[in-house]
Design a protein around this motif. Structure first.
Motif, short mmCIF file in Angstrom:
data_model
loop_
_atom_site.label_atom_id
_atom_site.label_comp_id
_atom_site.label_asym_id
_atom_site.label_seq_id
_atom_site.Cartn_x
_atom_site.Cartn_y
_atom_site.Cartn_z
N UNK A 153 0.81 -0.93 -0.32
CA UNK A 153 0.11 -0.06 0.12
C UNK A 153 0.16 1.31 -0.02
N UNK A 154 0.57 2.50 -0.90
CA UNK A 154 1.34 3.52 -0.84
C UNK A 154 3.26 3.26 -1.36
N UNK A 155 3.02 2.02 -2.16
CA UNK A 155 4.37 1.71 -2.38
C UNK A 155 4.74 2.39 -3.78
N UNK A 156 4.67 3.84 -4.10
CA UNK A 156 4.48 4.62 -5.04
C UNK A 156 5.81 5.11 -4.90
N UNK A 157 6.45 6.17 -3.45
CA UNK A 157 7.73 6.73 -3.64
C UNK A 157 8.86 5.55 -2.89
N UNK A 158 8.46 4.66 -2.52
CA UNK A 158 9.36 3.53 -2.44
C UNK A 158 9.68 3.11 -4.22
N UNK A 159 9.12 2.78 -4.75
CA UNK A 159 9.29 2.14 -5.77
C UNK A 159 9.76 3.52 -7.04
N UNK A 160 9.79 4.69 -6.67
CA UNK A 160 10.63 5.91 -7.52
C UNK A 160 12.18 5.51 -6.66
N UNK A 161 12.26 5.04 -5.62
CA UNK A 161 13.61 5.19 -4.90
C UNK A 161 14.53 4.38 -5.25
N UNK A 162 13.54 3.63 -5.92
CA UNK A 162 14.46 1.80 -6.58
C UNK A 162 14.45 1.78 -7.79
N UNK A 163 14.18 2.39 -8.84
CA UNK A 163 13.82 2.31 -9.81
C UNK A 163 14.99 3.83 -10.46
N UNK A 164 15.26 4.56 -9.83
CA UNK A 164 15.95 6.12 -9.68
C UNK A 164 17.30 5.67 -10.46
N UNK A 165 17.48 4.79 -9.44
CA UNK A 165 19.25 4.55 -9.33
C UNK A 165 19.62 4.04 -10.49
N UNK A 166 18.63 2.82 -11.16
CA UNK A 166 18.84 2.43 -12.51
C UNK A 166 18.99 3.09 -14.27
N UNK A 167 17.95 4.05 -13.62
CA UNK A 167 18.11 5.15 -14.80
C UNK A 167 18.85 5.88 -15.14
N UNK A 168 19.86 6.08 -14.30
CA UNK A 168 20.36 7.44 -14.07
C UNK A 168 22.01 6.64 -15.54
N UNK A 169 22.35 5.70 -15.71
CA UNK A 169 23.27 5.23 -17.17
C UNK A 169 22.66 6.36 -18.75
#
Length: 218
Positions: A153-169
């Protein structure tokens, strides 16, 4: 598989799954930047590649939590996990549906947004190429984050924190490709790196996402 793709596209349109939301957010970011940094065309042209890619990246984040959420809520995800078709294929189709409703509109509208930021005409084609090559990786990586947080529930913020580092390259090489194209420099390295990242992501991440879904459904 095609039926699953059509179903996800319909859900994106009918259930607020992100169709048009990312494009509207992209437009807001591009419109607000000149107010923050000033109307000087040379400054805007210099930062345009980075701003356009950051806007596209954040726009893709908006609807990631919807990739598996609706299927989890109505029990469809359990059926898909036990269906004859591989779960990896289901993940790939959902990533493709997300890209069609979020990434592809950004690619189509990007030249107009580039004009708003005074992006040089020589870089317009490179902008489209970089987004066309890079945004599929954003959608596929997003499925991994969505698979890890499905059921929370309300995992949107956690999702963003998990995915953003992989987006950097992808962000680095996507913006660099546009910058080199604008300056008339060689674009081979940035182009191949961006294409390589996307190819590796499409080939490997569906397996990781499927494994994460199986763990969460136990």
């Amino acid at each position: 598989m095609i039926a699953l793709l059509i179903r996800d596209l319909r859900l994106a349109v009918r259930a607020g799954g992100g169709f048009g939301l990312g494009l509207a957010f992209f437009l807001i970011v591009v419109t607000l930047v000149p107010f923050g940094v000033g109307p000087q065309g040379d400054i805007l042209a210099r930062i345009a590649p980075g701003i356009l890619w950051i806007g596209a990246l954040l726009a893709c984040l908006l609807s990631l939590d919807r990739i598996f959420a609706l299927d989890f809520e109505d029990g469809s995800l359990d059926l898909l996990a036990t269906a004859p078709i591989p779960l990896e294929g289901v993940v790939a189709m959902k990533a493709f549906a997300h890209w069609l409703t979020t990434g592809l509109p950004l690619v189509i509208a990007a030249p107009v947004f580039g004009i708003l930021l005074h992006l040089p005409a020589a870089a317009q084609s490179w902008l489209v190429i970089s987004l066309l090559l890079g945004t599929p990786a954003l959608s596929v990586l997003g499925t991994f984050g969505a698979a890890l947080t499905v059921g929370l529930k309300r995992g949107g913020l956690l999702l963003s924190l998990l995915v953003l580092p992989f987006y950097v390259p992808t962000l680095i090489f996507g913006a660099e490709l546009i910058r080199r194209g604008a300056q008339g420099m060689a674009t081979d390295v940035a182009l191949l790196m961006l294409a390589g990242i996307t190819a590796a992501t499409v080939a490997l991440i569906p397996f990781a996402s499927a494994a994460a879904i199986r763990v969460n459904l136990r």
